[in-house]
Design an enzyme around this catalytic site. Structure first.
Site, short mmCIF file in Angstrom:
data_model
loop_
_atom_site.label_atom_id
_atom_site.label_comp_id
_atom_site.label_asym_id
_atom_site.label_seq_id
_atom_site.Cartn_x
_atom_site.Cartn_y
_atom_site.Cartn_z
N GLY A 185 0.94 -1.26 0.02
CA GLY A 185 0.03 0.00 0.12
C GLY A 185 0.96 1.10 0.05
O GLY A 185 2.09 1.23 -0.46
N SER A 186 0.52 2.22 0.74
CA SER A 186 1.09 3.52 0.65
C SER A 186 2.46 3.60 1.18
O SER A 186 3.29 4.62 1.10
CB SER A 186 0.15 4.48 1.20
OG SER A 186 -1.01 4.67 0.74
N THR A 187 2.95 2.45 2.10
CA THR A 187 3.98 2.43 2.86
C THR A 187 5.15 2.29 1.38
O THR A 187 6.32 2.32 1.57
CB THR A 187 4.21 1.11 3.69
OG1 THR A 187 4.06 -0.03 3.01
CG2 THR A 187 3.43 1.34 4.74
#
Lengths: 382, 642
Positions: free
Chosen positions: B320-322
């Site tokens: 995801g956004s990590t």
């Protein structure tokens, strides 16, 4: 005058001269064998005279005394008593059929109060006495007649039947072979023995059916010890291991691992030779066998100078019986014969075999002391 | 006549007696030959047999090595255990002995079946366990009745013990009785109560934990009674294993994750020490020692939260956004975007005939790099991902340790997946599409990572780009010198002494990104928690001088249909657990002098900012506070000394 005196001396020896003429060297050898037995029984008990060695020593003394007494009695007395002794032994043998005490799974003993008597042991000697007497009274020609085979065979067959019924295969074999040796030496025709051997071989399948299961198992296990290494074969295997691991010089007195740690069965009785061979090695075993052979070859060699047929046959018959005693036991523990339960006389713990051996030796010594006496065919004091 | 007759009898007698004597001589030579054969020729063979009779070899089990945390606290250890065993060959009557024993210790029909099976299968001199974990009084009773129970042996054994139960179970694993294949021809494995590693580090390091068996040669008699000991070779205990784990932190992390299906990895950014590697729910490895009950096993297997799986290393999730730091670094390095360039987000991003959506329905407006990371703007990353292309993104991901396996000596470590053109062609037979790149731009699509890898990535960002590798076990000096060969040479403890503070274990390589860009990214990650607009502002760490930087991530596990998007995306609470988003957070602290990196993944936990970030913050705070307390303690100790 001198001649007649000497002849008299030959026929009527004084007690003192008999004692002087006694083969004391032989007596010492016998004592040496017995002492070897005491030593082994001391070792079996883990270094203690109890429970076996002491009692064995106490038994040996009367047996030794009995032997000397028998030796001093005129051989003509034994000729005279041959049939009565046989009859008495047979009566006792039949008696154990009904009143016998069971020991080691077989009916063998008769209780005399002071000691327990094994009639089959008495019979081993009695058969030889009876047959020696029978052939003493017959000429060589008579002895070789076929019809004259009946009486000796009957003398053999009756006790054999009762001993086999007990059942005691080892003693039966001793009785039969001791008797056959007398017949053989008396001159019974060679082909009869050949025919007899053939008949026995033919009878093997029949006899096999009659054997007790434990006897069958012993024979089968003898033929293939690995058949049952934890059961019947265990004894033979452990005995061979003990013998083999003893090597030439042995493991040392009281150091036999097989015997001291109880892997060896019945080591104070039937397997005492194994224990000796484990602790004293090949050297110890050959020494003991050598002592026995010294004793027994005396019986044979001496017989050639005996003037009476009875003395010769008695000496040879008894020697053969005692030889077979030793042979069957040692061959059995070496795995050459099935385990038939024959002790090693003088060595094994127990009085019967010792008594038989000493009585037999007494008779041989008696024959030796009276070897110059000619005994007419007709009878002892005729 | 009479004389003549007697002569003939004598001659016959002499001949026959001589024949008999000859026969006897033959028999005697047979005896002598046999004796020679047995006692001279076959002597060696029978000597061996006699020794085999006499000597019984008792195997002495080695004590299994312990597993310790970084401060020497025992995570896996050995506990005394009273038990009763039976040597079948020494018991004349096995059934009778069992009957007598069941009067003293309780034996269920199931126990009896197991015992009889073991007696049938094993060699007769190998003891069979009758009962273990006995009370002292039952044990004493067995000892009293020993004379009537041939072959029965009371033993004080050791049992593997995990004093902290569920804690660290996924790392430690568990032990169990060896199965038939494992036994092979090593007799020590047949000993009752002997255990081999079945899972976790117990399994991977089994050989070294096991140690070397000793033996005792005893002289026994025919019924098996021991007469004396002949010789003895003592066993050598297995090696103790020193982990980098901090029991306190591990415990705290596990508690903080509580009943969620989640995992957390805390790593030292400088030397790669893994201080916590928690996966929840967990299981109690003690249950496996003596064979777990079917009911418990079914429970473990049937649980949809998968307690047996070590999610920290085996769980593969879309980052995801990590993942956005990787995309940003790739774009910066390629020069396709500058930190100050603004990209407009109206909530949608069109590529061909497909529309990609930002998580914020009506858009973020103008975003520069710092803002795009702090507020996790998807459109910004759709655009720069498209600009830089998949090849450079994959390359950057690999440089930061994604898609790579680290040998932590625990089983089932997953590799994750960093996709590329070749990979897609090979696996799906299709060409890589620009849309795939755009999806990867926000850590969705094909890309998969494990929590461990995310922690490594974060550590490499936080330490300024050093390619640090995770370390779970401190290798002894001996091991470092001798290589990895299993060994049981004594003196481990002395060589190790106290826990060695090890400076740097990794290769020391650098990710090769310009420090300028690294600072840029770190600053953006700081904004995530410090900027009021940041996605993890609510989870900021307000310990004086110890801020936390990080990045939230919310990984979508279901496809949102066009229809649903029009009618309004369903909230996580309104859909089944298994379809909810994974919540992720990666971070490090303290901000100005990074020491710890953390990755937290809460499966189906919802949004990263609400479900993962607070957990990460609490764990890091705990770690930092622990450090502070330890420093104070150390100073106090030193003050006392001087």
């Amino acid at each position: 005058m001198r001649r007649s005196l000497s002849r008299t001396a030959r026929t009527q020896k004084s007690l003192m001269s008999k004692i002087q003429d006694m083969n004391w060297a032989l007596v010492i050898v016998l004592c040496a064998i017995a002492a070897g037995g005491f030593v082994m029984l001391y070792s079996v008990a883990g270094g203690s005279v109890d429970p076996w060695a002491k009692r064995q020593m106490i038994r040996f003394l009367p047996a030794l005394g009995l032997m000397l007494v028998i030796a001093l009695i005129d051989v003509r007395v034994w000729l005279f008593l041959a049939y009565p002794i046989y009859a008495l032994a047979l009566a006792l043998l039949i008696a154990v059929e009904f009143t016998g005490v069971s020991g080691m799974g077989a009916q063998r003993w008769i209780d005399l109060g002071v000691m327990q008597l094994q009639p089959s042991e008495v019979m081993k000697i009695a058969v030889v006495l009876a047959l020696a007497r029978y052939y003493h009274t017959s000429t060589l020609i008579e002895a070789r007649l076929l019809k004259n085979l009946f009486m000796p065979l009957l003398l053999l067959a009756i006790p054999s039947y009762f001993v086999l019924r007990q059942p005691d295969l080892g003693t039966t074999l001793l009785i039969i072979f001791g008797g056959l040796a007398v017949m053989f030496a008396a001159g019974v025709r060679m082909w009869i023995f050949g025919a007899g051997l053939a008949a026995v071989l033919a009878a093997v399948p029949v006899v096999w059916q009659l054997l007790r299961p434990y006897q069958k198992s012993r024979v089968l296990t003898f033929l293939d010890p690995e058949r049952d290494p934890l059961g019947a074969g265990y004894h033979i295997m452990q005995s061979k291991i003990a013998l083999g691991s003893g090597g030439v010089f042995g493991k040392g007195f009281m150091q036999g691992t097989q015997s001291q740690l109880n892997f060896l069965p019945e080591k104070q009785t039937d397997f005492i030779f194994t224990m000796l061979a484990e602790e004293f090695g090949l050297i110890g075993a050959l020494t003991l066998l050598g002592l026995y052979m010294v004793v027994l070859s005396y019986g044979v060699l001496m017989s050639f100078s005996v003037r009476s047929q009875f003395g010769r046959l008695l000496s040879l018959g008894v020697t053969t019986t005692l030889f077979l005693y030793v042979f069957i036991n040692t061959a059995m523990v070496m795995g050459l014969l099935p385990v038939v339960g024959v002790p090693l006389p003088l060595m094994s713990y127990g009085g019967s075999a010792m008594m038989t051996f000493m009585v037999g030796m007494g008779l041989i010594l008696s024959v030796a002391l009276h070897r110059d006496i000619r005994i007419p065919r007709g009878g002892a004091f005729a | 006549m009479a004389l003549k007759d007697d002569d003939s009898r004598y001659h016959m007698y002499s001949r026959r007696a001589a024949m008999l004597a000859g026969g006897k001589l033959l028999l005697v030579s047979g005896l002598v030959g046999r004796l020679y054969y047995l006692q001279v020729l076959q002597r060696d063979q029978y000597e061996v047999l006699a020794e085999e009779n006499r000597i019984s070899l008792r195997i002495l089990a080695p004590e299994r090595g312990k597993i310790l945390d970084r401060y020497g606290r025992e995570l896996a250890t050995n506990r005394r255990d009273f038990r009763v065993t039976l040597i079948p060959e020494q018991s004349q009557d096995v059934e009778g002995t069992l009957a007598a024993l069941s009067g003293i210790v309780s034996l269920t029909p199931r126990d009896l079946r197991r015992i009889r099976r073991a007696i049938r299968r094993q060699r007769a001199f190998i003891p069979v366990t009758i009962a273990d974990n006995l009370s002292w009084s039952a044990f004493a009773k067995v000892n009293l009745s020993l004379p009537d129970l041939p072959g029965v042996q009371p033993e004080v054994g050791v049992t593997r013990d995990y004093p902290y139960k569920h804690l660290g179970a996924h790392i430690l694993g568990y032990v169990g009785a060896p199965n038939q294949d494992e036994v092979g021809d090593d007799p020590v494995l047949e000993l009752p109560g002997f255990r081999v590693g079945k899972n976790g580090m117990e399994r991977v390091l089994d050989r070294r934990l096991r140690g070397l068996a000793g033996n005792s040669k005893v002289e026994v008699n025919a019924v098996g009674r021991v007469i004396r000991e002949v010789s003895r070779v003592d066993s050598i205990s297995g090696e103790d294993m020193h982990l980098t784990l901090d029991l306190d932190l591990q415990q705290f992390a596990a508690q903080r994750l509580s009943t969620e299906s989640a995992s957390a990895v805390v790593m030292d950014v400088q030397n790669g020490d893994v201080l916590a590697l928690a996966s929840t729910p967990s299981y109690d490895p003690n249950d496996f020692n003596t064979g777990i009950s079917q009911k418990k096993w079914d429970q473990l297997i049937g649980d949809i939260r998968k307690p047996l799986i070590n999610k920290a290393v085996s769980g593969q999730y879309p980052p995801g956004s990590t993942f956005k730091m990787i995309v940003a670094l790739a774009a910066l390095e390629a020069g396709v975007v500058t930190p100050t360039e603004q990209i407009f987000c109206n909530g949608e991003y069109e590529l061909g005939d497909h529309t990609f959506h930002c998580w914020k329905k009506h858009g973020h407006g103008n975003m520069d790099l710092d803002q795009a990371i702090a507020q996790s703007c998807d459109v910004y990353f759709f655009e720069i991902a498209r600009r830089v292309g998949i090849d450079k993104i994959s390359d950057m991901a690999r440089r930061f340790g994604l898609g790579e396996k680290y040998d932590l000596e625990i089983p089932a470590e997953a590799r994750g997946l960093i996709p590329g053109r070749g990979w897609k062609l090979a696996t799906e037979g299709k060409r890589w599409q620009q849309g795939d790149t755009v999806n990867v731009g926000i850590g969705q699509g094909y890309v998969l990572t494990t929590p461990l890898q995310l922690a490594v990535m974060t550590a490499r960002i936080a330490n300024g780009g050093v390619k640090v590798e995770p370390v779970l076990r401190r290798r002894s000096q001996h091991e470092v010198q001798e290589g990895d060969s299993p060994t049981t040479v004594g003196g481990w403890a002395e060589q190790l002494g106290a826990f060695p503070e090890k400076p740097q274990d990794s290769t020391g390589d650098d990710v090769g990104v310009s420090p300028r860009y690294m600072r840029q990214i770190m600053s953006a990650m700081t904004s995530v928690t410090s900027d009021t607009e940041g996605t993890a502002y609510a989870s900021r760490l307000d310990v004086a001088g110890m801020g936390m930087a990080g990045k939230t991530g919310t990984a979508q596990v279901r496809r949102i249909t066009k229809q649903e998007r029009e009618s309004g995306v369903l909230k996580n609470e309104d859909i089944p657990w298994l379809s909810r988003d994974h919540a992720l957070f990666v971070g490090y602290a303290p901000v100005d002098k990074p020491r710890y990196a953390i990755a937290v993944v809460v499966e189906h936990g919802g949004s990263g900012s609400s479900a993962a970030a607070p957990v990460a913050r609490d764990i890091l705070r705990h770690a930092l506070e622990n450090d502070k307390r330890r420093d104070a303690q150390r100073e106090a100790d030193e003050g006392q000394k001087t």
